[in-house]
Write a protein that holds these residues in place. Structure first.
Motif, PDB file in Angstrom:
ATOM      1  N   TYR A  67       0.826  -1.203   0.000  1.00  0.00           N
ATOM      2  CA  TYR A  67       0.000   0.000   0.000  1.00  0.00           C
ATOM      3  C   TYR A  67       0.864   1.258   0.000  1.00  0.00           C
ATOM      4  N   LEU A  68       1.870   1.305   0.860  1.00  0.00           N
ATOM      5  CA  LEU A  68       2.720   2.493   0.950  1.00  0.00           C
ATOM      6  C   LEU A  68       3.518   2.713  -0.324  1.00  0.00           C
ATOM      7  N   ARG A  69       3.953   1.641  -0.967  1.00  0.00           N
ATOM      8  CA  ARG A  69       4.675   1.812  -2.234  1.00  0.00           C
ATOM      9  C   ARG A  69       3.714   2.298  -3.331  1.00  0.00           C
ATOM     10  N   TRP A  70       2.468   1.897  -3.264  1.00  0.00           N
ATOM     11  CA  TRP A  70       1.461   2.430  -4.198  1.00  0.00           C
ATOM     12  C   TRP A  70       1.301   3.925  -3.994  1.00  0.00           C
ATOM     13  N   LEU A  71       1.243   4.344  -2.723  1.00  0.00           N
ATOM     14  CA  LEU A  71       1.152   5.775  -2.435  1.00  0.00           C
ATOM     15  C   LEU A  71       2.374   6.517  -2.979  1.00  0.00           C
ATOM     16  N   ALA A  72       3.549   5.940  -2.766  1.00  0.00           N
ATOM     17  CA  ALA A  72       4.766   6.573  -3.277  1.00  0.00           C
ATOM     18  C   ALA A  72       4.697   6.738  -4.790  1.00  0.00           C
ATOM     19  N   GLY A  73       4.157   5.747  -5.474  1.00  0.00           N
ATOM     20  CA  GLY A  73       4.003   5.825  -6.916  1.00  0.00           C
ATOM     21  C   GLY A  73       3.019   6.893  -7.361  1.00  0.00           C
ATOM     22  N   GLN A  74       2.135   7.301  -6.422  1.00  0.00           N
ATOM     23  CA  GLN A  74       1.178   8.370  -6.706  1.00  0.00           C
ATOM     24  C   GLN A  74       1.731   9.738  -6.307  1.00  0.00           C
ATOM     25  N   GLY A  75       3.004   9.766  -5.880  1.00  0.00           N
ATOM     26  CA  GLY A  75       3.611  11.024  -5.501  1.00  0.00           C
ATOM     27  C   GLY A  75       3.415  11.436  -4.062  1.00  0.00           C
ATOM     28  N   VAL A  76       2.906  10.533  -3.216  1.00  0.00           N
ATOM     29  CA  VAL A  76       2.681  10.846  -1.808  1.00  0.00           C
ATOM     30  C   VAL A  76       4.014  10.780  -1.067  1.00  0.00           C
ATOM     31  N   PRO A  77       4.372  11.809  -0.286  1.00  0.00           N
ATOM     32  CA  PRO A  77       5.671  11.819   0.410  1.00  0.00           C
ATOM     33  C   PRO A  77       5.625  11.062   1.733  1.00  0.00           C
ATOM     34  N   ASN A  78       6.792  10.821   2.310  1.00  0.00           N
ATOM     35  CA  ASN A  78       6.955  10.294   3.669  1.00  0.00           C
ATOM     36  C   ASN A  78       6.378   8.888   3.847  1.00  0.00           C
ATOM     37  N   VAL A  79       6.492   8.072   2.812  1.00  0.00           N
ATOM     38  CA  VAL A  79       5.982   6.704   2.935  1.00  0.00           C
ATOM     39  C   VAL A  79       7.038   5.649   2.592  1.00  0.00           C
ATOM     40  N   THR A  80       8.144   6.039   1.996  1.00  0.00           N
ATOM     41  CA  THR A  80       9.127   5.059   1.536  1.00  0.00           C
ATOM     42  C   THR A  80       9.828   4.367   2.698  1.00  0.00           C
ATOM     43  N   MET A  81      10.270   5.114   3.698  1.00  0.00           N
ATOM     44  CA  MET A  81      10.929   4.483   4.841  1.00  0.00           C
ATOM     45  C   MET A  81      10.001   3.551   5.590  1.00  0.00           C
ATOM     46  N   PRO A  82       8.767   3.968   5.913  1.00  0.00           N
ATOM     47  CA  PRO A  82       7.852   3.018   6.559  1.00  0.00           C
ATOM     48  C   PRO A  82       7.617   1.768   5.712  1.00  0.00           C
ATOM     49  N   ALA A  83       7.540   1.928   4.399  1.00  0.00           N
ATOM     50  CA  ALA A  83       7.353   0.763   3.523  1.00  0.00           C
ATOM     51  C   ALA A  83       8.513  -0.210   3.678  1.00  0.00           C
ATOM     52  N   GLU A  84       9.724   0.317   3.735  1.00  0.00           N
ATOM     53  CA  GLU A  84      10.899  -0.543   3.908  1.00  0.00           C
ATOM     54  C   GLU A  84      10.885  -1.248   5.256  1.00  0.00           C
ATOM     55  N   LYS A  85      10.426  -0.567   6.300  1.00  0.00           N
ATOM     56  CA  LYS A  85      10.351  -1.181   7.627  1.00  0.00           C
ATOM     57  C   LYS A  85       9.319  -2.300   7.657  1.00  0.00           C
ATOM     58  N   PHE A  86       8.185  -2.084   7.022  1.00  0.00           N
ATOM     59  CA  PHE A  86       7.174  -3.144   6.975  1.00  0.00           C
ATOM     60  C   PHE A  86       7.650  -4.323   6.125  1.00  0.00           C
ATOM     61  N   ALA A  87       8.394  -4.024   5.063  1.00  0.00           N
ATOM     62  CA  ALA A  87       8.974  -5.112   4.263  1.00  0.00           C
ATOM     63  C   ALA A  87       9.918  -5.938   5.117  1.00  0.00           C
ATOM     64  N   GLY A  88      10.695  -5.274   5.961  1.00  0.00           N
ATOM     65  CA  GLY A  88      11.597  -5.998   6.856  1.00  0.00           C
ATOM     66  C   GLY A  88      10.844  -6.893   7.826  1.00  0.00           C
ATOM     67  N   ILE A  89       9.711  -6.416   8.341  1.00  0.00           N
ATOM     68  CA  ILE A  89       8.912  -7.247   9.236  1.00  0.00           C
ATOM     69  C   ILE A  89       8.420  -8.487   8.501  1.00  0.00           C
ATOM     70  N   ALA A  90       7.905  -8.303   7.287  1.00  0.00           N
ATOM     71  CA  ALA A  90       7.389  -9.441   6.517  1.00  0.00           C
ATOM     72  C   ALA A  90       8.477 -10.474   6.259  1.00  0.00           C
ATOM     73  N   GLN A  91       9.657 -10.016   5.877  1.00  0.00           N
ATOM     74  CA  GLN A  91      10.755 -10.933   5.581  1.00  0.00           C
ATOM     75  C   GLN A  91      11.261 -11.628   6.844  1.00  0.00           C
ATOM     76  N   THR A  92      11.373 -10.878   7.933  1.00  0.00           N
ATOM     77  CA  THR A  92      11.855 -11.463   9.186  1.00  0.00           C
ATOM     78  C   THR A  92      10.861 -12.472   9.732  1.00  0.00           C
ATOM     79  N   ALA A  93       9.571 -12.173   9.593  1.00  0.00           N
ATOM     80  CA  ALA A  93       8.542 -13.105  10.052  1.00  0.00           C
ATOM     81  C   ALA A  93       8.619 -14.426   9.295  1.00  0.00           C
ATOM     82  N   LYS A  94       8.884 -14.351   7.994  1.00  0.00           N
ATOM     83  CA  LYS A  94       8.990 -15.578   7.190  1.00  0.00           C
ATOM     84  C   LYS A  94      10.192 -16.405   7.649  1.00  0.00           C
ATOM     85  N   ALA A  95      11.326 -15.748   7.866  1.00  0.00           N
ATOM     86  CA  ALA A  95      12.509 -16.462   8.339  1.00  0.00           C
ATOM     87  C   ALA A  95      12.284 -17.029   9.734  1.00  0.00           C
TER      88      ALA A  95
END
Length: 324
Positions: A257-285
């Motif tokens: 969702y946050l990367r979709w917002l970034a693609g629409q030009g919405v600011p201040n969402v890229t870092m949170p998107a990366e943090k949530f991606a880290g949670i998803a990857q860490t949870a899988k491991a």
């Protein structure tokens, strides 16, 4: 044949949420189902994902996350209605499909061929499918389930809908809903869709858990690990589904969702998107680490839970500051 959309299971193209590059190939049956149904109906399901930010640890499991009905109405002009079962199930489905309303019904995965290798012919597990087409005389069903669109027929059809009578007289009818267009309300598009979605984001940020849910989960998990070490792998699968898979898959959707917002030009969402991606990857491991620990009866390092807690704090803090 009663049909809503003219789809071919062999050529159906899934939404990117169910692409091969995903960390979590599936989320939960209800959310996956709605992603594909909305996609097939021609709207963008990602715009309705702000709800993924607000999941919580509920004491013995993580939130079983679902699209809120009101969000679907606001963005797409679609409402979810419960269907009361008072006739044979196939009669209800035929009528609603003929009216152009996808029917979401709980069925037994034992008779769903798309679950081959996990449940089909192996285990009786309820799962929600979305019926797009049905032909009772031909014993045919076209349905959305999990990651895609499928068909079934023959004996599977008969067993799913109890065409030869109930298994036993106390058998209860399944829970059924259907999707209905709100008269005069077209799906939002373009800038209007983005603004409405940002409104849902702000509302969701006001409803975030009061404290970090990973702290409460770690405390409960530390107690659960004692009996998990003596449990069989079937328990691992059910425990992981209710916990690691729920929040791991959900936060991957939050990233989407946050990367979709970034693609629409919405600011201040890229870092949170990366943090949530880290949670998803860490949870899988961490899920794999738990499985190995249970199989080998070896201690499990809980440090990944601390890392996920820190990522949650950083992501939600940044979103509150930028969009709360």
């Amino acid at each position: 044949m009663k049909r809503i959309l003219d789809l071919d299971a062999a050529t159906y193209r899934r939404h990117a949420i169910h692409g091969e590059d995903r960390v979590w190939a599936e989320t939960n049956c209800y959310t996956d189902l709605l992603v594909e149904q909305l996609h097939a109906l021609g709207v963008e399901p990602v715009a309705a994902l702000p709800f993924t930010l607000g999941i919580d640890f509920e004491g013995d499991q993580w939130t079983f996350f679902k699209f809120p009905d009101g969000d679907l109405a606001d963005l797409y002009g679609i409402e979810v209605q419960e269907l009361a079962v008072w006739r044979p199930l196939t009669d209800h489905i035929e009528d609603q499909v003929e009216l152009g309303r996808p029917v979401m019904v709980e069925l037994d995965s034992f008779f769903l061929p798309d679950t081959a290798g996990t449940a089909y012919g192996l285990a009786h597990m309820k799962s929600t499918v979305g019926v797009n087409e049905i032909d009772v005389s031909a014993r045919h069903l076209g349905y959305f389930h999990n990651q895609g669109y499928y068909t079934l027929g023959g004996d599977d059809f008969d067993a799913l809908f109890q065409m030869n009578g109930l298994v036993h007289e106390r058998m209860l009818p399944p829970y059924i809903e259907y999707l209905k267009r709100i008269p005069g309300q077209a799906p939002l598009q373009g800038g209007a869709l983005l603004e409405a979605s940002l409104g849902l984001l702000r509302r969701q940020l006001s409803r975030l858990p009061a404290d970090n849910p990973f702290g409460r989960f770690k405390a409960q998990f530390s107690r659960d690990i004692a009996w998990l070490m003596d449990a069989d792998m079937e328990i691992f699968h059910t425990y992981s589904f209710a916990n690691l898979r729920q929040y791991g898959a959900c936060f991957e959707l939050a990233e989407t969702y946050l990367r979709w917002l970034a693609g629409q030009g919405v600011p201040n969402v890229t870092m949170p998107a990366e943090k949530f991606a880290g949670i998803a990857q860490t949870a899988k491991a961490f899920q794999f680490q738990l499985a190995r620990s249970m199989a080998r009866k070896k201690p499990l390092d809980l440090a990944p839970l601390d890392a996920m807690a820190a990522a949650w704090d950083e992501a939600t803090g940044a979103l509150r500051t930028g969009h709360g």
